[in-house]
Design a protein around this motif. Sequence first.
Motif, mmCIF file in Angstrom:
data_model
loop_
_atom_site.group_PDB
_atom_site.id
_atom_site.type_symbol
_atom_site.label_atom_id
_atom_site.label_comp_id
_atom_site.label_asym_id
_atom_site.label_seq_id
_atom_site.Cartn_x
_atom_site.Cartn_y
_atom_site.Cartn_z
ATOM 1 N N LEU A 27 6.345 5.331 5.201
ATOM 2 C CA LEU A 27 5.298 6.264 5.597
ATOM 3 C C LEU A 27 3.985 5.787 4.991
ATOM 4 C CD1 LEU A 27 4.846 8.881 7.167
ATOM 5 C CD2 LEU A 27 5.203 10.129 5.056
ATOM 6 N N LEU A 28 3.039 5.442 5.850
ATOM 7 C CA LEU A 28 1.754 4.902 5.417
ATOM 8 C C LEU A 28 0.641 5.845 5.839
ATOM 9 C CD1 LEU A 28 2.411 1.280 6.676
ATOM 10 C CD2 LEU A 28 2.676 2.106 4.344
ATOM 11 N N SER A 29 -0.194 6.229 4.904
ATOM 12 C CA SER A 29 -1.308 7.126 5.194
ATOM 13 C C SER A 29 -2.550 6.283 5.467
ATOM 14 C CB SER A 29 -1.537 8.063 4.006
ATOM 15 O OG SER A 29 -2.567 8.955 4.300
ATOM 16 N N THR A 30 -3.029 6.319 6.712
ATOM 17 C CA THR A 30 -4.190 5.509 7.084
ATOM 18 C C THR A 30 -5.501 6.283 7.021
ATOM 19 O OG1 THR A 30 -3.869 6.036 9.414
ATOM 20 C CG2 THR A 30 -2.807 4.044 8.591
ATOM 21 N N SER A 31 -5.406 7.609 7.113
ATOM 22 C CA SER A 31 -6.592 8.456 6.985
ATOM 23 C C SER A 31 -6.118 9.857 6.628
ATOM 24 C CB SER A 31 -7.404 8.476 8.290
ATOM 25 O OG SER A 31 -6.742 9.231 9.271
ATOM 26 N N SER A 32 -7.077 10.768 6.455
ATOM 27 C CA SER A 32 -6.692 12.144 6.119
ATOM 28 C C SER A 32 -6.014 12.841 7.296
ATOM 29 C CB SER A 32 -7.923 12.931 5.674
ATOM 30 O OG SER A 32 -8.855 12.998 6.737
ATOM 31 N N GLU A 33 -6.178 12.297 8.505
ATOM 32 C CA GLU A 33 -5.601 12.929 9.685
ATOM 33 C C GLU A 33 -4.439 12.163 10.305
ATOM 34 O OE1 GLU A 33 -9.246 15.301 11.729
ATOM 35 O OE2 GLU A 33 -9.039 13.193 12.245
ATOM 36 N N LEU A 34 -4.182 10.942 9.847
ATOM 37 C CA LEU A 34 -3.203 10.104 10.534
ATOM 38 C C LEU A 34 -2.320 9.343 9.555
ATOM 39 C CD1 LEU A 34 -2.302 9.004 13.339
ATOM 40 C CD2 LEU A 34 -3.955 7.180 13.006
ATOM 41 N N ARG A 35 -1.011 9.492 9.749
ATOM 42 C CA ARG A 35 -0.029 8.719 8.987
ATOM 43 C C ARG A 35 0.852 7.951 9.958
ATOM 44 N NH1 ARG A 35 2.702 12.752 4.775
ATOM 45 N NH2 ARG A 35 2.166 14.290 6.322
ATOM 46 N N ILE A 36 1.322 6.804 9.523
ATOM 47 C CA ILE A 36 2.208 5.977 10.338
ATOM 48 C C ILE A 36 3.584 5.984 9.690
ATOM 49 C CG2 ILE A 36 2.658 3.671 11.245
ATOM 50 C CD1 ILE A 36 -0.362 3.164 10.913
ATOM 51 N N LYS A 37 4.581 6.213 10.506
ATOM 52 C CA LYS A 37 5.958 6.231 10.029
ATOM 53 C C LYS A 37 6.698 5.099 10.731
ATOM 54 C CE LYS A 37 9.706 9.621 9.924
ATOM 55 N NZ LYS A 37 10.024 10.987 10.336
#
Length: 186
Positions: A112-122
């Motif tokens: 789980l990678l957090s790219t911004s305050s609104e978007l995470r990539i799983k």
Amino acid sequence: MTLSCDIKYFSLVCIQKSWYFNLDPSRVITNGLCGEDTAVLFLTLPGYAASLQFTFKKGATLDFYVTDLAAHLSPRPVCLGCANKTYSGSITHDKLFAAGDGQSFKCSSVSLLSTSSELRIKLVRLQVQAFRVPTFLYGQEVDCWTDFYKELIPIIIGATVLTLVLTALLTFLLIKDRHRTGYVRI
């Protein structure tokens, strides 16, 4: 230079209202660019509704890693009359998914990678390799820490249980021998 990537499943998560957008891997279009010590992998959906961009860098010690990861998501509106919202984010100058020369990075666990305050990539079941890909096959696999610990914990628990059993057995044998000394019946 060649670049190989196998991401079985990935989803983009909008944090604001916890919306999950699972992207079908069979619909993902892959593209890339390879240079002497930099490679870029593009994963996009038809119509550019979602995209991931991985930038690989070759290190000084002949290893590779992802330095930049960019994500873009333009989902359809969730209701009639709702406005379209675009979510974007990136991770820069990190050493993600590192592996040695001729090796591939593999992670069967969820990343789980957090790219911004609104978007995470799983990312689920990720395997990537850059720069030395022998005939479109992966080299020796380097497991992520999560997979490594999942294998290590049962070994530690098993060794602990075995130690306790052996300690109890040796203690029983020593106590049993000690009771035999003393007077002997005639």
